[in-house]
Design a protein around this motif. Structure first.
Motif, PDB file in Angstrom:
ATOM      1  N   LYS A  24      13.561  41.322  37.112  1.00  0.00           N
ATOM      2  CA  LYS A  24      14.252  41.865  35.941  1.00  0.00           C
ATOM      3  C   LYS A  24      14.055  43.373  35.814  1.00  0.00           C
ATOM      4  O   LYS A  24      14.510  43.978  34.840  1.00  0.00           O
ATOM      5  CB  LYS A  24      13.770  41.168  34.668  1.00  0.00           C
ATOM      6  N   CYS A  25      13.392  43.954  36.793  1.00  0.00           N
ATOM      7  CA  CYS A  25      13.242  45.413  36.785  1.00  0.00           C
ATOM      8  C   CYS A  25      14.598  46.070  37.039  1.00  0.00           C
ATOM      9  O   CYS A  25      15.515  45.442  37.597  1.00  0.00           O
ATOM     10  CB  CYS A  25      12.255  45.850  37.858  1.00  0.00           C
ATOM     11  N   HIS A  55      17.668  42.651  39.052  1.00  0.00           N
ATOM     12  CA  HIS A  55      18.389  41.577  38.364  1.00  0.00           C
ATOM     13  C   HIS A  55      18.855  40.480  39.328  1.00  0.00           C
ATOM     14  O   HIS A  55      19.967  39.993  39.229  1.00  0.00           O
ATOM     15  CB  HIS A  55      19.561  42.152  37.579  1.00  0.00           C
ATOM     16  N   THR A  56      17.998  40.121  40.271  1.00  0.00           N
ATOM     17  CA  THR A  56      18.300  39.031  41.199  1.00  0.00           C
ATOM     18  C   THR A  56      17.161  38.022  41.187  1.00  0.00           C
ATOM     19  O   THR A  56      16.032  38.328  40.778  1.00  0.00           O
ATOM     20  CB  THR A  56      18.522  39.526  42.633  1.00  0.00           C
ATOM     21  N   ARG A  75       6.302  48.479  45.653  1.00  0.00           N
ATOM     22  CA  ARG A  75       7.182  49.503  45.101  1.00  0.00           C
ATOM     23  C   ARG A  75       7.442  50.610  46.121  1.00  0.00           C
ATOM     24  O   ARG A  75       6.567  50.981  46.900  1.00  0.00           O
ATOM     25  CB  ARG A  75       6.570  50.128  43.842  1.00  0.00           C
ATOM     26  N   ASP A  76       8.670  51.120  46.074  1.00  0.00           N
ATOM     27  CA  ASP A  76       9.047  52.309  46.848  1.00  0.00           C
ATOM     28  C   ASP A  76       8.678  52.155  48.322  1.00  0.00           C
ATOM     29  O   ASP A  76       7.879  52.914  48.863  1.00  0.00           O
ATOM     30  CB  ASP A  76       8.385  53.558  46.265  1.00  0.00           C
ATOM     31  N   ILE A 252       8.075  33.282  38.657  1.00  0.00           N
ATOM     32  CA  ILE A 252       7.345  34.553  38.619  1.00  0.00           C
ATOM     33  C   ILE A 252       8.356  35.636  38.297  1.00  0.00           C
ATOM     34  O   ILE A 252       9.295  35.872  39.082  1.00  0.00           O
ATOM     35  CB  ILE A 252       6.653  34.851  39.964  1.00  0.00           C
ATOM     36  N   THR A 253       8.225  36.270  37.153  1.00  0.00           N
ATOM     37  CA  THR A 253       9.187  37.276  36.727  1.00  0.00           C
ATOM     38  C   THR A 253       8.544  38.659  36.728  1.00  0.00           C
ATOM     39  O   THR A 253       7.488  38.863  36.106  1.00  0.00           O
ATOM     40  CB  THR A 253       9.715  36.967  35.313  1.00  0.00           C
ATOM     41  N   PHE A 254       9.163  39.585  37.428  1.00  0.00           N
ATOM     42  CA  PHE A 254       8.747  40.982  37.393  1.00  0.00           C
ATOM     43  C   PHE A 254       9.532  41.692  36.301  1.00  0.00           C
ATOM     44  O   PHE A 254      10.730  41.492  36.146  1.00  0.00           O
ATOM     45  CB  PHE A 254       8.997  41.643  38.747  1.00  0.00           C
TER      46      PHE A 254
END
Length: 256
Positions: A24-25, A55-56, A75-76, A252-254
Motif C-alpha cells: 500500500k506504499c 498498490h499491488t 527499499r531503493d 502482510i501489508t506494507f
C-alpha cells in the motif's frame, strides 16, 4: 488500479495456507523471504525475492509447517550491477541480489520483519512484526480469523522522527529511509556485553530488560503491537498466536 498476482501451486497433497503480500506504499518495494534451515517446510510457490509496484498484491501458498520464517521489504534497489547483493538496496538488501540466497539471505538491517512459525508448540501459529533489527517500512500482519487472532503491527513511519543516533540510512535525496535499533547502532561500548543486544551478562530475560534498552519507548510507544527487543514478550504485545487448527491465511501489508 489494484493488480493481483497469484502463485498457489504446492507439491500435491501438501497442506498449505495462502499468504498475501500487499504493497500500500506509494512507491515500489522489493519484498523478500527467508526460511531458517531448520524449518521442516519451505516455500516453493514463490521465489525468495521480487519487485512489487505500489498498490499491488502478490499471493502465494505457504506450507502448513513453515517455521522460523520471515518476510520483509527492501527499499531503493538496483540489481543491474555486476555483483548484485546486500548493497544493491539502500536497506533490507540480501545475499543473492533480487532473489535472496536460501542459506544466507537474511537481509541487512534496518528492516521491519514479519516473522512466522506455523503449527508450532501447543498447536499454535506464532507471528509478530519485529523492529528488533530496526525499522524501514510500516507493516501489519492480519489474517482471516480476526475475531480470534490479533493484529501484529508497526503501522507508523518511524523514519522522519527517528532519534539522531539511530537515523539512517538515507536515500539519494537525503531522506531517512531507515531507523536502526540501539543494538544495530552500536551505542554500547562493548558489543559482546551489550544491554541493547542482550549479549554477555545481559543474555537472559532476567538480565536484559526494556529499561536497559536505549530508545525502547520510542519504538514501543508508536508501535505497541510489535516486537522491540530480544526479550519483549513480557510486554504482552510483542508475540501473537493463532490456533493452528484454524489454518489461518495471513496478509502482510506494507504501509497499512
Amino acid at each position: 488500479m489494484k493488480l493481483t498476482f497469484v502463485a498457489l501451486a504446492l507439491v500435491a497433497g501438501a497442506s498449505a495456507r495462502t499468504f498475501h503480500v500487499v504493497n500500500k506504499c506509494s512507491f515500489t518495494i522489493w519484498p523478500a523471504i527467508f526460511t531458517d534451515q531448520t524449518s521442516p517446510g519451505r516455500i516453493t510457490s514463490r521465489p525468495n525475492g521480487w519487485k512489487q509496484g505500489a498498490h499491488t498484491t502478490v499471493s502465494f501458498a505457504v506450507p502448513d509447517n513453515w517455521q522460523k520464517g520471515r518476510i520483509w521489504g527492501r527499499r531503493d534497489c538496483d540489481f543491474s550491477g555486476p555483483n548484485p547483493g546486500p548493497n544493491s538496496c539502500v536497506d533490507g538488501g540480501c545475499n543473492g541480489g533480487l532473489v535472496c540466497d536460501a542459506k544466507t539471505g537474511t537481509g541487512v538491517p534496518p528492516a521491519t520483519l514479519a516473522e512466522f512459525t506455523l503449527s508450532g508448540a501447543g498447536n499454535l501459529d506464532n507471528y509478530d512484526v519485529s523492529v528488533v533489527d530496526g525499522f524501514n517500512l510500516p507493516m501489519s500482519i492480519t489474517n482471516n480469523h480476526q475475531d480470534k487472532c490479533h493484529v501484529a503491527s508497526c503501522p507508523v513511519d518511524l523514519n522522519p522522527d527517528c532519534p539522531k543516533p539511530l537515523k539512517g540510512p538515507f536515500d539519494k535525496s537525503g531522506k531517512a529511509v531507515g531507523c536502526k535499533s540501539a543494538c544495530e547502532a552500536h551505542l554500547a561500548p562493548d558489543p559482546n556485553n551489550d544491554p541493547n543486544c542482550c549479549t554477555g551478562s545481559h543474555s537472559s530475560p532476567n538480565t536484559c530488560k526494556k529499561g536497559g534498552v536505549q530508545f525502547y519507548d520510542y519504538f514501543k510507544s508508536r508501535c505497541k503491537n510489535s516486537y522491540v527487543f530480544a526479550f519483549d514478550e513480557p510486554s504482552g504485545t510483542a508475540l501473537w498466536t493463532c490456533p493452528s487448527g484454524l489454518k489461518a491465511d495471513y496478509t502482510i501489508t506494507f504501509c497499512p
